[in-house]
Design a protein around this motif. Sequence first.
Motif, PDB file in Angstrom:
ATOM      1  N   GLY A 163      38.660   2.623 -18.653  1.00 41.84           N
ATOM      2  CA  GLY A 163      37.969   1.349 -18.837  1.00 41.84           C
ATOM      3  C   GLY A 163      37.988   0.551 -17.556  1.00 41.84           C
ATOM      4  N   SER A 164      36.867   0.513 -16.848  1.00 43.63           N
ATOM      5  CA  SER A 164      36.815  -0.157 -15.555  1.00 43.63           C
ATOM      6  C   SER A 164      35.448  -0.793 -15.335  1.00 43.63           C
ATOM      7  CB  SER A 164      37.101   0.842 -14.428  1.00 43.63           C
ATOM      8  OG  SER A 164      36.913   0.246 -13.160  1.00 43.63           O
ATOM      9  N   ILE A 165      35.446  -1.984 -14.738  1.00 43.27           N
ATOM     10  CA  ILE A 165      34.185  -2.641 -14.385  1.00 43.27           C
ATOM     11  C   ILE A 165      33.969  -2.616 -12.869  1.00 43.27           C
ATOM     12  CG2 ILE A 165      34.271  -4.120 -16.417  1.00 43.27           C
ATOM     13  CD1 ILE A 165      35.146  -6.412 -14.615  1.00 43.27           C
ATOM     14  N   GLY A 166      34.834  -1.893 -12.157  1.00 44.69           N
ATOM     15  CA  GLY A 166      34.782  -1.889 -10.701  1.00 44.69           C
ATOM     16  C   GLY A 166      33.519  -1.281 -10.127  1.00 44.69           C
ATOM     17  N   GLY A 167      32.884  -0.364 -10.844  1.00 44.77           N
ATOM     18  CA  GLY A 167      31.696   0.294 -10.314  1.00 44.77           C
ATOM     19  C   GLY A 167      30.389  -0.330 -10.765  1.00 44.77           C
ATOM     20  N   ALA A 168      30.443  -1.509 -11.387  1.00 41.81           N
ATOM     21  CA  ALA A 168      29.230  -2.137 -11.913  1.00 41.81           C
ATOM     22  C   ALA A 168      28.280  -2.537 -10.791  1.00 41.81           C
ATOM     23  CB  ALA A 168      29.598  -3.367 -12.742  1.00 41.81           C
ATOM     24  N   THR A 169      26.989  -2.360 -11.043  1.00 41.02           N
ATOM     25  CA  THR A 169      25.953  -2.705 -10.070  1.00 41.02           C
ATOM     26  C   THR A 169      24.940  -3.637 -10.734  1.00 41.02           C
ATOM     27  OG1 THR A 169      24.523  -0.841 -10.666  1.00 41.02           O
ATOM     28  CG2 THR A 169      26.215  -0.442  -8.988  1.00 41.02           C
ATOM     29  N   TRP A 170      24.041  -4.176  -9.903  1.00 42.04           N
ATOM     30  CA  TRP A 170      22.987  -5.028 -10.457  1.00 42.04           C
ATOM     31  C   TRP A 170      22.078  -4.249 -11.396  1.00 42.04           C
ATOM     32  CZ3 TRP A 170      23.864  -9.879 -10.383  1.00 42.04           C
ATOM     33  CH2 TRP A 170      24.528 -10.483  -9.314  1.00 42.04           C
ATOM     34  N   ASP A 171      21.874  -2.972 -11.141  1.00 42.70           N
ATOM     35  CA  ASP A 171      21.078  -2.143 -12.051  1.00 42.70           C
ATOM     36  C   ASP A 171      21.747  -2.052 -13.420  1.00 42.70           C
ATOM     37  OD1 ASP A 171      19.111  -1.655 -10.196  1.00 42.70           O
ATOM     38  OD2 ASP A 171      20.037   0.197  -9.460  1.00 42.70           O
ATOM     39  N   ASP A 172      23.084  -1.897 -13.443  1.00 43.36           N
ATOM     40  CA  ASP A 172      23.817  -1.876 -14.713  1.00 43.36           C
ATOM     41  C   ASP A 172      23.650  -3.196 -15.462  1.00 43.36           C
ATOM     42  OD1 ASP A 172      24.789   0.685 -14.174  1.00 43.36           O
ATOM     43  OD2 ASP A 172      26.557  -0.094 -13.125  1.00 43.36           O
ATOM     44  N   ILE A 173      23.708  -4.283 -14.731  1.00 40.32           N
ATOM     45  CA  ILE A 173      23.575  -5.612 -15.345  1.00 40.32           C
ATOM     46  C   ILE A 173      22.195  -5.780 -15.964  1.00 40.32           C
ATOM     47  CG2 ILE A 173      23.481  -8.091 -14.843  1.00 40.32           C
ATOM     48  CD1 ILE A 173      25.651  -7.507 -12.677  1.00 40.32           C
ATOM     49  N   ARG A 174      21.152  -5.385 -15.228  1.00 41.50           N
ATOM     50  CA  ARG A 174      19.791  -5.500 -15.760  1.00 41.50           C
ATOM     51  C   ARG A 174      19.603  -4.620 -16.996  1.00 41.50           C
ATOM     52  NH1 ARG A 174      18.389  -6.097 -10.160  1.00 41.50           N
ATOM     53  NH2 ARG A 174      18.401  -3.831  -9.873  1.00 41.50           N
ATOM     54  N   LEU A 175      20.290  -3.493 -17.037  1.00 41.66           N
ATOM     55  CA  LEU A 175      20.167  -2.585 -18.179  1.00 41.66           C
ATOM     56  C   LEU A 175      20.888  -3.126 -19.406  1.00 41.66           C
ATOM     57  CD1 LEU A 175      19.114   0.203 -19.077  1.00 41.66           C
ATOM     58  CD2 LEU A 175      21.305   1.162 -18.324  1.00 41.66           C
TER      59      LEU A 175
ATOM     60  N   ILE B 193      43.732  -9.864 -12.253  1.00 39.98           N
ATOM     61  CA  ILE B 193      45.140  -9.466 -12.348  1.00 39.98           C
ATOM     62  C   ILE B 193      45.313  -8.021 -11.905  1.00 39.98           C
ATOM     63  CG2 ILE B 193      47.044  -9.041 -13.955  1.00 39.98           C
ATOM     64  CD1 ILE B 193      46.045 -11.433 -15.596  1.00 39.98           C
ATOM     65  N   GLY B 194      44.394  -7.156 -12.325  1.00 35.78           N
ATOM     66  CA  GLY B 194      44.477  -5.744 -11.939  1.00 35.78           C
ATOM     67  C   GLY B 194      44.363  -5.547 -10.442  1.00 35.78           C
ATOM     68  N   ARG B 195      43.516  -6.335  -9.777  1.00 34.20           N
ATOM     69  CA  ARG B 195      43.373  -6.216  -8.328  1.00 34.20           C
ATOM     70  C   ARG B 195      44.605  -6.754  -7.612  1.00 34.20           C
ATOM     71  NH1 ARG B 195      38.068  -8.404  -9.091  1.00 34.20           N
ATOM     72  NH2 ARG B 195      38.614 -10.230  -7.829  1.00 34.20           N
ATOM     73  N   VAL B 196      45.201  -7.815  -8.164  1.00 29.56           N
ATOM     74  CA  VAL B 196      46.385  -8.398  -7.534  1.00 29.56           C
ATOM     75  C   VAL B 196      47.598  -7.477  -7.689  1.00 29.56           C
ATOM     76  CG1 VAL B 196      48.041 -10.301  -7.638  1.00 29.56           C
ATOM     77  CG2 VAL B 196      45.587 -10.780  -7.769  1.00 29.56           C
ATOM     78  N   LEU B 197      47.818  -6.976  -8.903  1.00 30.39           N
ATOM     79  CA  LEU B 197      48.991  -6.132  -9.164  1.00 30.39           C
ATOM     80  C   LEU B 197      48.863  -4.762  -8.518  1.00 30.39           C
ATOM     81  CD1 LEU B 197      49.746  -6.909 -12.939  1.00 30.39           C
ATOM     82  CD2 LEU B 197      50.816  -7.888 -10.897  1.00 30.39           C
ATOM     83  N   GLY B 198      47.646  -4.285  -8.361  1.00 28.90           N
ATOM     84  CA  GLY B 198      47.456  -2.931  -7.843  1.00 28.90           C
ATOM     85  C   GLY B 198      47.229  -2.842  -6.351  1.00 28.90           C
ATOM     86  N   ARG B 199      47.385  -3.936  -5.602  1.00 28.01           N
ATOM     87  CA  ARG B 199      47.163  -3.888  -4.149  1.00 28.01           C
ATOM     88  C   ARG B 199      48.009  -2.810  -3.495  1.00 28.01           C
ATOM     89  NH1 ARG B 199      47.164 -10.329  -2.325  1.00 28.01           N
ATOM     90  NH2 ARG B 199      45.175 -10.859  -3.276  1.00 28.01           N
TER      91      ARG B 199
ATOM     92  N   VAL C 131      40.741  -2.480 -15.469  1.00 26.12           N
ATOM     93  CA  VAL C 131      40.808  -3.598 -16.402  1.00 26.12           C
ATOM     94  C   VAL C 131      41.245  -3.143 -17.791  1.00 26.12           C
ATOM     95  CG1 VAL C 131      38.390  -3.456 -17.145  1.00 26.12           C
ATOM     96  CG2 VAL C 131      39.542  -5.662 -17.124  1.00 26.12           C
ATOM     97  N   GLY C 132      40.942  -1.899 -18.160  1.00 28.51           N
ATOM     98  CA  GLY C 132      41.364  -1.388 -19.458  1.00 28.51           C
ATOM     99  C   GLY C 132      42.874  -1.314 -19.596  1.00 28.51           C
ATOM    100  N   ILE C 133      43.570  -1.076 -18.486  1.00 33.14           N
ATOM    101  CA  ILE C 133      45.041  -1.048 -18.518  1.00 33.14           C
ATOM    102  C   ILE C 133      45.582  -2.447 -18.756  1.00 33.14           C
ATOM    103  CG2 ILE C 133      47.111  -0.588 -17.146  1.00 33.14           C
ATOM    104  CD1 ILE C 133      45.540   1.588 -15.692  1.00 33.14           C
ATOM    105  N   ILE C 134      45.022  -3.429 -18.095  1.00 35.56           N
ATOM    106  CA  ILE C 134      45.500  -4.808 -18.236  1.00 35.56           C
ATOM    107  C   ILE C 134      45.250  -5.328 -19.642  1.00 35.56           C
ATOM    108  CG2 ILE C 134      45.346  -7.145 -17.338  1.00 35.56           C
ATOM    109  CD1 ILE C 134      46.513  -5.103 -15.387  1.00 35.56           C
ATOM    110  N   THR C 135      44.060  -5.099 -20.192  1.00 32.63           N
ATOM    111  CA  THR C 135      43.778  -5.586 -21.544  1.00 32.63           C
ATOM    112  C   THR C 135      44.666  -4.897 -22.582  1.00 32.63           C
ATOM    113  OG1 THR C 135      41.944  -3.995 -21.794  1.00 32.63           O
ATOM    114  CG2 THR C 135      41.400  -6.208 -21.013  1.00 32.63           C
ATOM    115  N   ALA C 136      45.015  -3.620 -22.337  1.00 26.79           N
ATOM    116  CA  ALA C 136      45.928  -2.930 -23.251  1.00 26.79           C
ATOM    117  C   ALA C 136      47.326  -3.528 -23.187  1.00 26.79           C
ATOM    118  CB  ALA C 136      45.974  -1.439 -22.916  1.00 26.79           C
TER     119      ALA C 136
END
Length: 316
Positions: free
Chosen positions: A167-179, A280-286, A292-297
């Motif tokens: 579960g990750s939103i890191g690879g999201a693009t504008w094309d994904d958003i429009r879809l 939080i995931g970006r801060v803890l995983g530096r 994000v799926g790990i953090i929400t779990a």
Amino acid sequence: MVVALLSSVAYGSKSIPFGDVLGYLFNSGRDSFEAAVIAARIPRTVFGVLAGSALGVSGALMQAITRNPVADPSILGVNTGASLMVVIGIAYLNISSGLGLIGLSFVGAILTALFVYGIASYGFGGANSLKLALSGAAVSTALGALVNTIMLPDSQVMKEFRFWQIGSIGGATWDDIRLVLPFVIIGIIMALILASSLNAMALGDEMAVSLGVNVGLVRALSALAGVMLCAVVTAIAGPVGFVGLMLPHLVRQLLDNDMRLIIPFSAVGGAGLLVISDVIGRVLGRPGELEVGIITAILGAPIFIWIVARSKAKGM
């Protein structure tokens, strides 16, 4: 927190004033580290808002139509069913278009929701909280094993989707958003239109019928909207869990059982929760990041245990 996030775009030790963001975005000739950071951060944040809103409303609808406080796309195995169909489509059907993956995800989510509810409804007492949670966990485990069985022999599929599976939103693009955007808007509008009817159904099916509510139609449309919202997010971001469990339940505790309040506040809260979890995931995983799926779990598991324990105590 929200003000701090909006005031700057941060990466490592660098902080970019929000006033410069638009300049960097639209100044295509500027080649800089800050511009690259902004270009990567903005779409994932926008997608996080859409995905969190969709998951929050999806959980609220599922809890309303099942009258169950632990009904949630991840707990009921809907996320995993959607994931299985997406992986099958990629590995065996050579489907790569976003719209095709959303369609597969939707079919998988619908079939899994029906299967889990059918198992939980079997036997004495019907589909109560505990039986739904156990049925969802069992089905989710079985479908998760099938996902791994398909992915492991194919190194290319596994490499492409090992982060997506968490579960990750890191690879999201504008094309994904429009879809995704039209599906999210339609799903939330449907939920808001059905809110008053869902309030009537909370009094019992017989009372709702006496008030002029078509119970079967409302339940079917609510399920359709909830599964659609979950499916479109899962197709792009993978199975992000517990957002749809936490937000509607917390809103219900803080405000009221009025679905006209629960639905919009679950949308806003889900968006905030997913974006904050991503930070939080970006801060803890530096120097890398935690998906994000790990953090929400991590945040949602204790709340799930508390809800189940509380529901069991009430039933005694």
